[in-house]
Write a protein that holds these residues in place. Structure first.
Motif, PDB file in Angstrom:
ATOM      1  N   UNK A 359      17.757 -27.507 -14.601  1.00  0.00           N
ATOM      2  CA  UNK A 359      18.950 -27.259 -15.437  1.00  0.00           C
ATOM      3  C   UNK A 359      18.668 -27.615 -16.889  1.00  0.00           C
ATOM      4  N   UNK A 360      17.974 -28.743 -17.086  1.00  0.00           N
ATOM      5  CA  UNK A 360      17.617 -29.158 -18.452  1.00  0.00           C
ATOM      6  C   UNK A 360      18.485 -30.300 -18.965  1.00  0.00           C
ATOM      7  N   UNK A 361      17.878 -31.137 -19.801  1.00  0.00           N
ATOM      8  CA  UNK A 361      18.581 -32.291 -20.376  1.00  0.00           C
ATOM      9  C   UNK A 361      19.723 -31.797 -21.266  1.00  0.00           C
ATOM     10  N   UNK A 362      20.879 -32.426 -21.099  1.00  0.00           N
ATOM     11  CA  UNK A 362      22.050 -32.069 -21.904  1.00  0.00           C
ATOM     12  C   UNK A 362      22.923 -31.007 -21.241  1.00  0.00           C
ATOM     13  N   UNK A 363      22.411 -30.398 -20.167  1.00  0.00           N
ATOM     14  CA  UNK A 363      23.179 -29.331 -19.503  1.00  0.00           C
ATOM     15  C   UNK A 363      24.079 -29.902 -18.410  1.00  0.00           C
ATOM     16  N   UNK A 364      25.160 -29.179 -18.161  1.00  0.00           N
ATOM     17  CA  UNK A 364      26.067 -29.548 -17.066  1.00  0.00           C
ATOM     18  C   UNK A 364      25.750 -28.657 -15.873  1.00  0.00           C
ATOM     19  N   UNK A 365      25.699 -29.290 -14.705  1.00  0.00           N
ATOM     20  CA  UNK A 365      25.315 -28.502 -13.532  1.00  0.00           C
ATOM     21  C   UNK A 365      25.992 -29.059 -12.271  1.00  0.00           C
ATOM     22  N   UNK A 366      26.076 -28.222 -11.267  1.00  0.00           N
ATOM     23  CA  UNK A 366      26.641 -28.693  -9.986  1.00  0.00           C
ATOM     24  C   UNK A 366      25.484 -29.158  -9.102  1.00  0.00           C
ATOM     25  N   UNK A 367      25.618 -30.335  -8.512  1.00  0.00           N
ATOM     26  CA  UNK A 367      24.568 -30.855  -7.634  1.00  0.00           C
ATOM     27  C   UNK A 367      25.161 -31.284  -6.300  1.00  0.00           C
ATOM     28  N   UNK A 368      24.308 -31.177  -5.274  1.00  0.00           N
ATOM     29  CA  UNK A 368      24.642 -31.792  -3.978  1.00  0.00           C
ATOM     30  C   UNK A 368      23.736 -33.008  -3.897  1.00  0.00           C
ATOM     31  N   UNK A 369      24.334 -34.183  -3.907  1.00  0.00           N
ATOM     32  CA  UNK A 369      23.521 -35.394  -4.020  1.00  0.00           C
ATOM     33  C   UNK A 369      23.520 -36.201  -2.720  1.00  0.00           C
ATOM     34  N   UNK A 370      22.314 -36.578  -2.269  1.00  0.00           N
ATOM     35  CA  UNK A 370      22.140 -37.509  -1.148  1.00  0.00           C
ATOM     36  C   UNK A 370      22.574 -36.945   0.197  1.00  0.00           C
ATOM     37  N   UNK A 371      22.561 -37.831   1.205  1.00  0.00           N
ATOM     38  CA  UNK A 371      23.032 -37.466   2.543  1.00  0.00           C
ATOM     39  C   UNK A 371      22.219 -36.372   3.204  1.00  0.00           C
ATOM     40  N   UNK A 372      20.950 -36.233   2.797  1.00  0.00           N
ATOM     41  CA  UNK A 372      20.155 -35.120   3.328  1.00  0.00           C
ATOM     42  C   UNK A 372      19.104 -35.567   4.341  1.00  0.00           C
ATOM     43  N   UNK A 373      18.867 -36.879   4.425  1.00  0.00           N
ATOM     44  CA  UNK A 373      17.737 -37.344   5.247  1.00  0.00           C
ATOM     45  C   UNK A 373      18.012 -37.197   6.744  1.00  0.00           C
ATOM     46  N   UNK A 374      19.184 -37.566   7.175  1.00  0.00           N
ATOM     47  CA  UNK A 374      19.538 -37.490   8.604  1.00  0.00           C
ATOM     48  C   UNK A 374      21.034 -37.731   8.764  1.00  0.00           C
ATOM     49  N   UNK A 375      21.458 -37.869  10.003  1.00  0.00           N
ATOM     50  CA  UNK A 375      22.919 -38.010  10.244  1.00  0.00           C
ATOM     51  C   UNK A 375      23.407 -39.438  10.038  1.00  0.00           C
ATOM     52  N   UNK A 376      22.496 -40.382   9.715  1.00  0.00           N
ATOM     53  CA  UNK A 376      22.918 -41.777   9.581  1.00  0.00           C
ATOM     54  C   UNK A 376      23.314 -42.168   8.147  1.00  0.00           C
ATOM     55  N   UNK A 377      23.187 -41.242   7.204  1.00  0.00           N
ATOM     56  CA  UNK A 377      23.388 -41.622   5.801  1.00  0.00           C
ATOM     57  C   UNK A 377      24.489 -40.833   5.105  1.00  0.00           C
ATOM     58  N   UNK A 378      25.453 -40.319   5.884  1.00  0.00           N
ATOM     59  CA  UNK A 378      26.579 -39.600   5.294  1.00  0.00           C
ATOM     60  C   UNK A 378      26.206 -38.182   4.896  1.00  0.00           C
ATOM     61  N   UNK A 379      27.174 -37.520   4.243  1.00  0.00           N
ATOM     62  CA  UNK A 379      26.966 -36.112   3.845  1.00  0.00           C
ATOM     63  C   UNK A 379      26.678 -36.047   2.350  1.00  0.00           C
ATOM     64  N   UNK A 380      26.060 -34.939   1.903  1.00  0.00           N
ATOM     65  CA  UNK A 380      25.838 -34.791   0.454  1.00  0.00           C
ATOM     66  C   UNK A 380      27.164 -34.816  -0.312  1.00  0.00           C
ATOM     67  N   UNK A 381      27.113 -35.398  -1.523  1.00  0.00           N
ATOM     68  CA  UNK A 381      28.289 -35.411  -2.396  1.00  0.00           C
ATOM     69  C   UNK A 381      28.112 -34.274  -3.397  1.00  0.00           C
ATOM     70  N   UNK A 382      29.113 -33.381  -3.443  1.00  0.00           N
ATOM     71  CA  UNK A 382      29.002 -32.225  -4.350  1.00  0.00           C
ATOM     72  C   UNK A 382      29.794 -32.501  -5.614  1.00  0.00           C
ATOM     73  N   UNK A 383      29.083 -32.569  -6.733  1.00  0.00           N
ATOM     74  CA  UNK A 383      29.771 -32.882  -7.996  1.00  0.00           C
ATOM     75  C   UNK A 383      29.129 -32.157  -9.173  1.00  0.00           C
ATOM     76  N   UNK A 384      29.913 -32.072 -10.267  1.00  0.00           N
ATOM     77  CA  UNK A 384      29.351 -31.603 -11.533  1.00  0.00           C
ATOM     78  C   UNK A 384      28.829 -32.810 -12.294  1.00  0.00           C
ATOM     79  N   UNK A 385      27.627 -32.676 -12.834  1.00  0.00           N
ATOM     80  CA  UNK A 385      27.042 -33.777 -13.604  1.00  0.00           C
ATOM     81  C   UNK A 385      26.466 -33.222 -14.905  1.00  0.00           C
ATOM     82  N   UNK A 386      26.232 -34.154 -15.847  1.00  0.00           N
ATOM     83  CA  UNK A 386      25.487 -33.794 -17.057  1.00  0.00           C
ATOM     84  C   UNK A 386      24.133 -34.480 -16.973  1.00  0.00           C
TER      85      UNK A 386
END
Ligand code: ZN
Length: 499
Positions: A359-386
Motif C-alpha cells: 500500500x505504501x507509507x502514508x496510505x490508508x488501506x483495509x487490512x485483515x489482521x491476525x487470527x490466521x495461525x489456527x483456531x486457538x487465536x481468534x479471528x482476523x480483525x478487519x480494519x482500515x489503517x494508515x
C-alpha cells in the motif's frame, strides 16, 4: 621420566573443551511444526561464527566463552541452534541438528570436556526428550569419564536421562531470565573444577508432582523469592557444589512434565538433604502459584481508566516465548471496539505486513489482521489503517535480556488504526527488550497501554516503566488455567490438575 620443563609445559597445556547446543522450548499444543528454517531465522551459528556471535553477550555461551578466554581453556566451537519457542520439532530437523552437533563434537579431536547450552524442554516428533537424547549419544561416544556440563532453562522438564548422562546440570536462577551469562560462567567454573580435581560430583534429583502457570514464578516475588533464598543458602553448605530449581514448562504433553530440583556435591547425604528441603518448600507453597486474572473486556476497561501510564496489558495465553502464535486478536478487537487511543501492540502477521508495504507509507488501506495461525487465536480483525512506516525490524538488545544480541522481527510495518498503533511483524518476536518498539520509532514511555504477548519475561523490557500490570484471560496455546489443556501423556497425579 618428565623433566621439570616438560612437566611445566604439560600442566600449561590448555584444556580442549567443545561448546555448542540446541535450544528449544517446545509447545506441543501449538499448531505447526518447527523446521530447520525456524532455527536458521532465529539463532544458528557454526564453528568460529559461534564465538564471534556470542562473545560478550548475556547468553550461556557468552558467559562460558568469557570465562574460557581468561583461563586455561581452548574452546572448540561446534554448533549452536535455537528457535523461538514453537511447536514440536520436525523429525528431519531434529536429526539434522543432532547430527551436526554430535558429529562436529565427535570429529573435534581429543577433548577434555564438553559444554552445552540446552533448554530442557525440547521435544521432537519421535523423541520426547531431545535434550536427554543428545546427552545419551554424546555419553555413548565419549564414555563415562569426560565431563559434560550443561545449562538449562528455568522452565526445563528435567528427565532421569538428562541427569544420568550430564555430569552437571545448571539452571537459570532468574525469571524474567537475565542471568544466562552468569550461569554460563558458573558452568565454566564447574567444568574447571571437575578437570582439576578429577572428581565428578554426586547428584541428587527429585521430581515434584507439580505444574504451574509461569505467571507466579517470578523469582523476585514470593513464593519463588524465598525458594531461591533457600537454594542459595544450600549452595553455601559444606560439600555442596551447586543446585538448580526447574519449574517445568507446562505446555508440553509428555510423561516427564513437571517441576524438579537438582543438587550436586561430594557427599550424597548432604545433596539428598538439600533436595528434600527444596522440594518440601516448593510443595508447601504449591497453592500460591495461582495467578489473578480478569476478562479481556474488564482488563481493557481498567487499563483505559487508569490514572497513570503506561499500563501493561499481559496476554499471557498468546505468549510467544511459550510457543504461541503471537497473532491472537481478542485484545486487539477490544482495544478497537472501545477506541483505546494511545495503545500499542505487536501482531505477527507476514501477510498483513506485505499488504501494508504494497500500500505504501502514508496510505490508508483495509487490512485483515491476525487470527490466521489456527483456531486457538481468534479471528482476523478487519480494519482500515494508515501505514506509518516500514522497516527490516532489526534491533540490538540493550536491556537485561540477551544484552548485545541482534534480533530480527523480519520485515515489519507500523500501522495506525485511529490512535491504536499496531506493529505488524513477519516473524514471531518476543517482547523482551524495549528496542523492539524503539527500532520502529515508538517510545514505550509515551504510550498509554502497551500490550505484551508474554507472561513474565516482558518485564526485562518494560518492568521499570509499567505503572500498572493487568493480566487478561485471552486466547492462545499458553492458557493461564492449565485445566483448559487436553493432556494425554502427562504423569499422574500432578498438582493442581488432579487436586
Ligand atoms: Zn524459561
Amino acid at each position: 621420566m618428565l623433566s621439570h620443563l616438560e612437566r611445566q609445559s604439560a600442566s600449561d597445556t590448555k584444556k580442549r573443551i567443545a561448546i555448542g547446543g540446541i535450544w528449544h522450548e517446545t509447545n506441543t499444543f501449538a499448531s505447526g511444526k518447527s523446521d530447520y528454517s525456524a532455527f536458521e531465522t532465529y539463532q544458528l551459528a557454526k564453528r568460529d561464527e559461534l564465538i564471534r556471535r556470542y562473545r560478550g553477550s548475556n547468553t550461556e555461551l557468552g558467559g562460558f566463552i568469557g570465562h574460557a578466554e581468561t583461563s586455561r581453556f581452548q574452546l572448540v566451537p561446534t554448533l549452536f541452534a535455537a528457535a523461538v519457542p514453537s511447536g514440536i520439532i520436525e523429525h528431519q530437523t531434529a536429526m539434522k541438528l543432532c547430527h551436526e552437533l554430535i558429529d562436529t563434537i565427535h570429529n573435534a579431536g581429543s577433548l577434555d570436556a564438553i559444554f552445552l547450552s540446552l533448554h530442557g524442554a525440547a521435544i521432537a516428533e519421535e523423541i520426547d526428550d531431545l535434550d536427554g537424547f543428545i546427552l545419551e549419544r554424546l555419553r555413548s561416544i565419549f564414555g563415562p569419564q569426560i565431563p559434560i556440563v550443561i545449562t538449562i532453562d528455568y522452565h526445563a522438564n528435567v528427565t532421569e536421562k538428562m541427569v544420568r548422562h550430564a555430569s552437571v546440570i545448571i539452571g537459570y536462577d532468574t525469571y524474567p531470565h537475565v542471568d544466562m551469562a552468569e550461569r554460563g560462567e558458573e558452568a565454566a567454573q564447574v567444568a574447571a573444577r571437575i578437570l582439576e580435581t578429577n572428581q565428578v560430583p554426586h547428584c541428587s534429583f527429585k521430581r515434584i508432582p507439580l505444574i504451574t502457570s509461569p505467571l507466579n514464578q517470578q523469582t523476585d516475588k514470593e513464593p519463588m523469592r524465598g525458594i531461591f533464598q533457600l537454594l542459595h543458602e544450600i549452595e553455601e553448605w559444606p560439600q555442596i557444589l551447586c543446585g538448580t530449581v526447574a519449574m517445568g514448562f507446562p505446555y508440553c504433553d509428555v510423561d516427564h512434565l513437571g517441576a524438579s530440583v537438582l543438587v550436586y556435591g561430594t557427599e550424597p547425604t548432604m545433596t539428598e538433604k538439600a533436595v528434600n528441603s527444596l522440594s518440601n518448600r516448593i510443595w508447601a507453597k504449591r497453592k500460591s502459584f495461582t495467578p489473578e486474572v480478569v476478562s479481556v473486556k474488564e482488563g481493557i476497561r481498567q487499563a483505559v481508566n487508569a490514572e497513570s501510564f503506561p499500563v501493561v496489558v499481559v496476554e499471557a495465553a498468546d505468549n510467544i516465548g511459550g510457543g504461541s502464535a503471537g497473532d491472537a486478536t481478542d485484545v486487539l478487537a477490544e482495544l478497537i471496539r472501545i477506541q483505546a487511543k494511545g495503545s500499542v501492540m505487536l501482531i505477527a502477521d507476514p501477510e498483513a505486513v506485505q499488504k501494508a508495504i504494497s500500500s505504501g507509507v502514508g496510505r490508508r488501506t483495509a487490512l485483515k489482521i491476525g487470527g490466521k495461525s489456527d483456531r486457538f487465536h481468534g479471528s482476523p480483525v478487519e480494519i482500515f489503517v494508515t501505514v506509518r512506516s516500514v522497516s527490516d525490524g532489526e534491533y540490538v538488545h540493550k536491556g537485561s535480556y540477551m544484552t548485545g544480541y541482534v534480533s530480527s522481527m523480519g520485515k515489519s510495518a507500523v500501522v495506525d488504526a485511529d490512535g491504536i498503533t499496531i506493529v505488524l511483524t513477519s516473524r514471531r518476536s518476543m517482547p523482551f527488550d524495549a528496542e523492539q518498539l524503539r527500532c520502529v520509532g515508538i517510545e514505550p514511555q509515551k504510550q498509554k497501554i502497551i500490550t505484551v504477548k508474554s507472561a513474565i519475561a516482558w518485564k526485562a523490557a518494560y518492568g521499570d516503566i509499567a505503572k500498572q500490570t493487568i493480566v487478561v484471560d485471552s486466547s492462545g496455546v499458553c492458557p493461564i488455567d492449565l485445566s483448559k489443556l487436553q493432556y494425554h501423556s502427562r504423569p499422574k497425579p500432578l498438582f493442581p490438575l488432579d487436586g
